[in-house]
Design a protein around this motif. Structure first.
Motif, PDB file in Angstrom:
ATOM      1  N   VAL A  16     -11.445  -2.145  -0.942  1.00  0.00           N
ATOM      2  CA  VAL A  16     -10.934  -1.675   0.466  1.00  0.00           C
ATOM      3  C   VAL A  16     -11.987  -1.437   1.390  1.00  0.00           C
ATOM      4  N   ARG A  17     -11.617  -2.724   2.074  1.00  0.00           N
ATOM      5  CA  ARG A  17     -12.516  -2.797   3.858  1.00  0.00           C
ATOM      6  C   ARG A  17     -12.482  -1.651   4.442  1.00  0.00           C
ATOM      7  N   GLN A  18     -14.129  -1.829   4.758  1.00  0.00           N
ATOM      8  CA  GLN A  18     -14.400  -0.942   5.772  1.00  0.00           C
ATOM      9  C   GLN A  18     -14.167   1.133   5.757  1.00  0.00           C
ATOM     10  N   ARG A  19     -14.400   0.967   4.441  1.00  0.00           N
ATOM     11  CA  ARG A  19     -13.859   2.794   4.480  1.00  0.00           C
ATOM     12  C   ARG A  19     -14.636   3.319   2.886  1.00  0.00           C
ATOM     13  N   SER A  20     -14.735   3.876   2.724  1.00  0.00           N
ATOM     14  CA  SER A  20     -16.692   4.776   1.683  1.00  0.00           C
ATOM     15  C   SER A  20     -15.459   6.240   2.006  1.00  0.00           C
ATOM     16  N   GLN A  21     -16.044   6.750   0.739  1.00  0.00           N
ATOM     17  CA  GLN A  21     -15.584   7.967  -0.077  1.00  0.00           C
ATOM     18  C   GLN A  21     -16.785   8.806  -0.427  1.00  0.00           C
ATOM     19  N   THR A  22     -16.606  10.090  -0.394  1.00  0.00           N
ATOM     20  CA  THR A  22     -17.477  10.534  -1.026  1.00  0.00           C
ATOM     21  C   THR A  22     -16.835  12.287  -1.411  1.00  0.00           C
ATOM     22  N   GLU A  23     -17.876  13.063  -2.204  1.00  0.00           N
ATOM     23  CA  GLU A  23     -16.917  14.211  -3.525  1.00  0.00           C
ATOM     24  C   GLU A  23     -17.529  15.245  -2.196  1.00  0.00           C
ATOM     25  N   THR A  24     -16.960  16.257  -1.903  1.00  0.00           N
ATOM     26  CA  THR A  24     -16.800  17.590  -1.099  1.00  0.00           C
ATOM     27  C   THR A  24     -17.694  18.291  -2.545  1.00  0.00           C
ATOM     28  N   PRO A  25     -18.320  19.911  -1.743  1.00  0.00           N
ATOM     29  CA  PRO A  25     -18.804  20.604  -2.468  1.00  0.00           C
ATOM     30  C   PRO A  25     -17.604  21.644  -3.691  1.00  0.00           C
ATOM     31  N   SER A  26     -17.128  21.634  -2.544  1.00  0.00           N
ATOM     32  CA  SER A  26     -15.492  21.694  -3.583  1.00  0.00           C
ATOM     33  C   SER A  26     -14.756  21.293  -4.462  1.00  0.00           C
ATOM     34  N   GLY A  27     -15.303  19.962  -4.933  1.00  0.00           N
ATOM     35  CA  GLY A  27     -14.644  19.064  -6.211  1.00  0.00           C
ATOM     36  C   GLY A  27     -13.741  17.944  -5.292  1.00  0.00           C
ATOM     37  N   LYS A  31     -11.424  11.023   1.415  1.00  0.00           N
ATOM     38  CA  LYS A  31     -12.427   9.131   2.173  1.00  0.00           C
ATOM     39  C   LYS A  31     -12.347   8.973   3.874  1.00  0.00           C
ATOM     40  N   ARG A  32     -13.798   8.115   4.149  1.00  0.00           N
ATOM     41  CA  ARG A  32     -14.278   7.947   5.167  1.00  0.00           C
ATOM     42  C   ARG A  32     -13.827   6.585   6.153  1.00  0.00           C
ATOM     43  N   ASP A  33     -13.280   6.495   7.212  1.00  0.00           N
ATOM     44  CA  ASP A  33     -13.918   5.120   7.335  1.00  0.00           C
ATOM     45  C   ASP A  33     -14.974   4.887   8.427  1.00  0.00           C
ATOM     46  N   LYS A  50      -9.261   5.064  -5.788  1.00  0.00           N
ATOM     47  CA  LYS A  50      -9.095   3.552  -5.917  1.00  0.00           C
ATOM     48  C   LYS A  50      -9.482   2.765  -4.905  1.00  0.00           C
ATOM     49  N   GLY A  51     -10.569   1.665  -5.665  1.00  0.00           N
ATOM     50  CA  GLY A  51     -10.895   1.056  -4.879  1.00  0.00           C
ATOM     51  C   GLY A  51     -11.426   0.909  -3.758  1.00  0.00           C
ATOM     52  N   VAL A  52     -12.380   2.437  -3.257  1.00  0.00           N
ATOM     53  CA  VAL A  52     -12.402   2.283  -2.691  1.00  0.00           C
ATOM     54  C   VAL A  52     -14.491   3.288  -2.665  1.00  0.00           C
ATOM     55  N   ARG A  53     -15.673   2.163  -1.923  1.00  0.00           N
ATOM     56  CA  ARG A  53     -16.643   2.431  -2.536  1.00  0.00           C
ATOM     57  C   ARG A  53     -17.113   3.925  -2.640  1.00  0.00           C
ATOM     58  N   LYS A  54     -18.104   4.483  -2.776  1.00  0.00           N
ATOM     59  CA  LYS A  54     -18.069   5.345  -3.101  1.00  0.00           C
ATOM     60  C   LYS A  54     -20.241   5.970  -2.100  1.00  0.00           C
ATOM     61  N   GLU A  55     -20.244   6.900  -1.539  1.00  0.00           N
ATOM     62  CA  GLU A  55     -21.332   6.878  -0.545  1.00  0.00           C
ATOM     63  C   GLU A  55     -22.428   7.481  -1.904  1.00  0.00           C
ATOM     64  N   LYS A  56     -23.553   7.498  -1.549  1.00  0.00           N
ATOM     65  CA  LYS A  56     -24.807   8.035  -1.657  1.00  0.00           C
ATOM     66  C   LYS A  56     -25.328   9.299  -0.868  1.00  0.00           C
TER      67      LYS A  56
END
Length: 56
Positions: A16-27, A31-33, A50-56
């Protein structure tokens, strides 16, 4: 929305283009634009989007 032939098979090939995702401390996964930096959606079942890149 990303679409790939054949139309109607409900499958996407590629990320998915122009999207990223990160996990919060609560688990939860958030998804972020990538353009505006705003949070778009939260997934609370503990699995990433699914299909969304993960932030480091």
């Amino acid at each position: 929305m990303a679409t790939n032939p054949p139309v109607g098979d409900n499958q996407r090939r590629g990320a998915v283009r122009q999207r990223s995702q990160t996990e919060t401390p609560s688990g939860h996964w958030v998804k972020r634009d990538a353009v505006t930096g705003r949070f778009m959606d939260v997934k609370s079942d503990g699995t990433p989007f699914k299909g969304v890149r993960k932030e480091k």
